[in-house]
Design a protein around this motif. Sequence first.
Motif, PDB file in Angstrom:
ATOM      1  N   GLY A  42       0.859  -1.179   0.000  1.00  0.00           N
ATOM      2  CA  GLY A  42       0.000   0.000   0.000  1.00  0.00           C
ATOM      3  C   GLY A  42       0.891   1.223   0.000  1.00  0.00           C
ATOM      4  N   ASP A  43       0.287   2.396  -0.041  1.00  0.00           N
ATOM      5  CA  ASP A  43       1.073   3.613  -0.122  1.00  0.00           C
ATOM      6  C   ASP A  43       1.493   4.052   1.282  1.00  0.00           C
ATOM      7  N   ILE A  44       2.582   3.450   1.764  1.00  0.00           N
ATOM      8  CA  ILE A  44       3.001   3.700   3.140  1.00  0.00           C
ATOM      9  C   ILE A  44       3.496   5.132   3.320  1.00  0.00           C
ATOM     10  N   VAL A  45       4.028   5.730   2.243  1.00  0.00           N
ATOM     11  CA  VAL A  45       4.554   7.090   2.364  1.00  0.00           C
ATOM     12  C   VAL A  45       3.413   8.076   2.661  1.00  0.00           C
ATOM     13  N   SER A  46       2.332   7.930   1.910  1.00  0.00           N
ATOM     14  CA  SER A  46       1.177   8.808   2.163  1.00  0.00           C
ATOM     15  C   SER A  46       0.610   8.579   3.547  1.00  0.00           C
ATOM     16  N   ARG A  47       0.508   7.320   3.927  1.00  0.00           N
ATOM     17  CA  ARG A  47      -0.041   7.025   5.244  1.00  0.00           C
ATOM     18  C   ARG A  47       0.837   7.640   6.340  1.00  0.00           C
ATOM     19  N   ALA A  48       2.158   7.566   6.126  1.00  0.00           N
ATOM     20  CA  ALA A  48       3.069   8.144   7.113  1.00  0.00           C
ATOM     21  C   ALA A  48       2.896   9.660   7.150  1.00  0.00           C
ATOM     22  N   LYS A  49       2.768  10.256   5.981  1.00  0.00           N
ATOM     23  CA  LYS A  49       2.603  11.701   5.879  1.00  0.00           C
ATOM     24  C   LYS A  49       1.376  12.148   6.656  1.00  0.00           C
ATOM     25  N   GLU A  50       0.305  11.377   6.495  1.00  0.00           N
ATOM     26  CA  GLU A  50      -0.954  11.750   7.142  1.00  0.00           C
ATOM     27  C   GLU A  50      -1.048  11.278   8.592  1.00  0.00           C
ATOM     28  N   GLY A  51       0.003  10.609   9.040  1.00  0.00           N
ATOM     29  CA  GLY A  51      -0.030  10.126  10.420  1.00  0.00           C
ATOM     30  C   GLY A  51      -1.045   9.015  10.619  1.00  0.00           C
ATOM     31  N   ASP A  52      -1.244   8.234   9.579  1.00  0.00           N
ATOM     32  CA  ASP A  52      -2.265   7.188   9.594  1.00  0.00           C
ATOM     33  C   ASP A  52      -1.591   5.817   9.500  1.00  0.00           C
ATOM     34  N   LEU A  53      -0.831   5.471  10.537  1.00  0.00           N
ATOM     35  CA  LEU A  53      -0.068   4.224  10.471  1.00  0.00           C
ATOM     36  C   LEU A  53      -0.537   3.209  11.507  1.00  0.00           C
ATOM     37  N   LYS A  54      -1.653   3.479  12.135  1.00  0.00           N
ATOM     38  CA  LYS A  54      -2.130   2.581  13.198  1.00  0.00           C
ATOM     39  C   LYS A  54      -2.425   1.198  12.647  1.00  0.00           C
ATOM     40  N   GLY A  55      -2.102   0.189  13.459  1.00  0.00           N
ATOM     41  CA  GLY A  55      -2.525  -1.163  13.109  1.00  0.00           C
ATOM     42  C   GLY A  55      -1.598  -1.914  12.171  1.00  0.00           C
ATOM     43  N   ILE A  56      -0.420  -1.346  11.863  1.00  0.00           N
ATOM     44  CA  ILE A  56       0.523  -2.098  11.034  1.00  0.00           C
ATOM     45  C   ILE A  56       1.455  -2.859  11.969  1.00  0.00           C
ATOM     46  N   LYS A  57       1.455  -4.170  11.858  1.00  0.00           N
ATOM     47  CA  LYS A  57       2.237  -5.007  12.764  1.00  0.00           C
ATOM     48  C   LYS A  57       3.724  -4.725  12.579  1.00  0.00           C
ATOM     49  N   GLY A  58       4.401  -4.434  13.666  1.00  0.00           N
ATOM     50  CA  GLY A  58       5.833  -4.148  13.601  1.00  0.00           C
ATOM     51  C   GLY A  58       6.129  -2.664  13.702  1.00  0.00           C
ATOM     52  N   ILE A  59       5.072  -1.846  13.547  1.00  0.00           N
ATOM     53  CA  ILE A  59       5.271  -0.397  13.685  1.00  0.00           C
ATOM     54  C   ILE A  59       4.411   0.100  14.838  1.00  0.00           C
ATOM     55  N   GLY A  60       5.026   0.276  15.960  1.00  0.00           N
ATOM     56  CA  GLY A  60       4.298   0.700  17.158  1.00  0.00           C
ATOM     57  C   GLY A  60       4.223   2.211  17.276  1.00  0.00           C
ATOM     58  N   ASP A  61       3.895   2.687  18.437  1.00  0.00           N
ATOM     59  CA  ASP A  61       3.699   4.126  18.642  1.00  0.00           C
ATOM     60  C   ASP A  61       4.938   4.935  18.283  1.00  0.00           C
ATOM     61  N   ALA A  62       6.103   4.511  18.791  1.00  0.00           N
ATOM     62  CA  ALA A  62       7.327   5.281  18.593  1.00  0.00           C
ATOM     63  C   ALA A  62       7.686   5.392  17.109  1.00  0.00           C
TER      64      ALA A  62
END
Length: 582
Positions: A42-62
């Motif tokens: 998926g478009d992880i760059v856009s999701r990161a930009k928008e701060g919408d990364l919740k629920g991806i296994k391996g990527i926690g809060d920090a």
Amino acid sequence: MTREDLAETLEEIALLLELKGENPFKIRAYRTGAETVRQYSGDIVSRAKEGDLKGIKGIGDALQQKLHELASTGKLEYYEKLKSDFPDSLFELFKIQGLGPKKVKAVYESLGVDSIAKLKEACESGKLAELSGFGKKTAEKILEAIEFREQNADRFRLGDVEVPVRQILDSLKGHPDCLRVEAAGSYRRAKETVHDIDFLVATGNPEDVIESFVSEPWVDKVIAKGATKASIYLDNGLQCDLRAVKNEEFACALAYFTGSKEHNVVMRGRANERGYTLNEYRLALKDGSKAEEPPVFETEQQLYEFLELDFVPPELRENTGEVEAAESGDLPRLIELENLRGTFHNHTVASDGQNTLREMADAAIDLGLQYLGIADHSKSSFQANGLDEKRLREQIQEIADLNAEFAENGDKFRIFAGNEVDILKDGTLDFDDDLLEELDYVVASVHNAMTLSEADMTERIIKAVSHPSVTMLGHLTGRLLLRREPYAVDVPAIIEACAETETVIELNCNPWRLDMDWRWWKYAVEKGVKCSINPDAHKTEHLDFLAVGARVARKGWLTRGDVINTMALGEMENFLGVKAIS
DNA sequence: GCCGTTTTCGGCCCGACTGTTTTCAGTCG
């Protein structure tokens, strides 16, 4: 900011944390994060930009927060701060085999070593050996590793230059004044590594072509630029040379710049015997020669013909018997990529691959293949998430189900259930005989204990290929091009054992390996050993390595008949002794 | 730093090899 930028930053953070001596699990979390970013569908760059990364296994809060900062601002304070604690040049030390974070930290802090040059000095002066935890042998090993790197740093793996070569060829072909374009040199001869790429163009307007060659966006530095030739560096350090000649000179120039030097010497000798001189532009009459005026050659074929030779495919031009064979009409008809009908030794997410069984199968179908052999790692390869007995049996079932589905849909395609079974230190295999017999085929490979003596390693591998269930031997020497030397092994003895036991030898065409080396295939064929061209694919795109594989197979003088994966599906089922799926 | 039908702390993938060491640390796959 690309996906790769995000992943690389996380990886550099991991490295910096290692240098700091941080908690190894924290470090691993950053590495896992980098991998997750790379593989996210998926478009992880856009999701990161928008701060919408919740629920991806391996990527926690920090990591979510850091990726968001990085993607939205292009910077990451945490990373910059970590980085400022160490000089940039320190990172090159990690490229030396045998040096990890602890040792790098030690030499940096106690000796002020922050570059390969200083490291070399510290080894030679004896200072390094005095450090606690270091010794004479460590210093020697590091010096060896530095030397290996120095010898190889300016070389590139054949499979890794494919993309830039295509790009430059396309750009040159697009120039209105370019009549003909080829990439010559060791690239065209399909050498396993290349130092530079030699491009050749036929043109009536060399200045314009050269100007456009040096002005492309991928040019990092112009090394030289003249009326008929130019040299540049690409961003990755690859040197590319361009030679511009007239159209009537192109055939001789192409032959000349394709080489090899040794092949050219023989060619010039043949010209000489006939009263001509051959150079990079043309064949000309020798002074005082009574021979007939030579023709202008349109193609390399015509040049070879004039020198009373069959056309020698570029891959063979190493002066290893090709001229003699061309003279007597005994050149083999070499294999072509289009002859391949399937391939073996491919990984999936079950071990360390990045795509699922179905995705790999779909990619193989898209390439027009009739079958795909899956060979994930076996249980001893922990680091690669190797399959144990239970998981392998589940995979065999999964493959059977998929095959049934293909058959129902009327697709003429089959997955063969195999495994890349570790050859253990004593030459036994990683699974017991019952399980091996349940597989359609077995690739046996060495992945550990690579420092055995040549005699022990040879005995170990011969024992493995003598096992009745082993279909083929994977990456015979374990070499990683420009990274790791092959382990000590008696290659001809292995070839003879494979001949005796009717074991196929793999031509692993992963760009890092190209193993078994092309120099041995002639001997293998002589002994009656068959080849299987295998990409060792860890994702769908890696199936494209087959193109490099076909070229390297040609370099090994292999014909269609020498390579098993030219067989159509039905023949292959016979060969493997498995029932067709109705 | 991540994760969780073990749920807010405690574990996180395992073993071989090498060289420096007297019992193990570092590196690699």
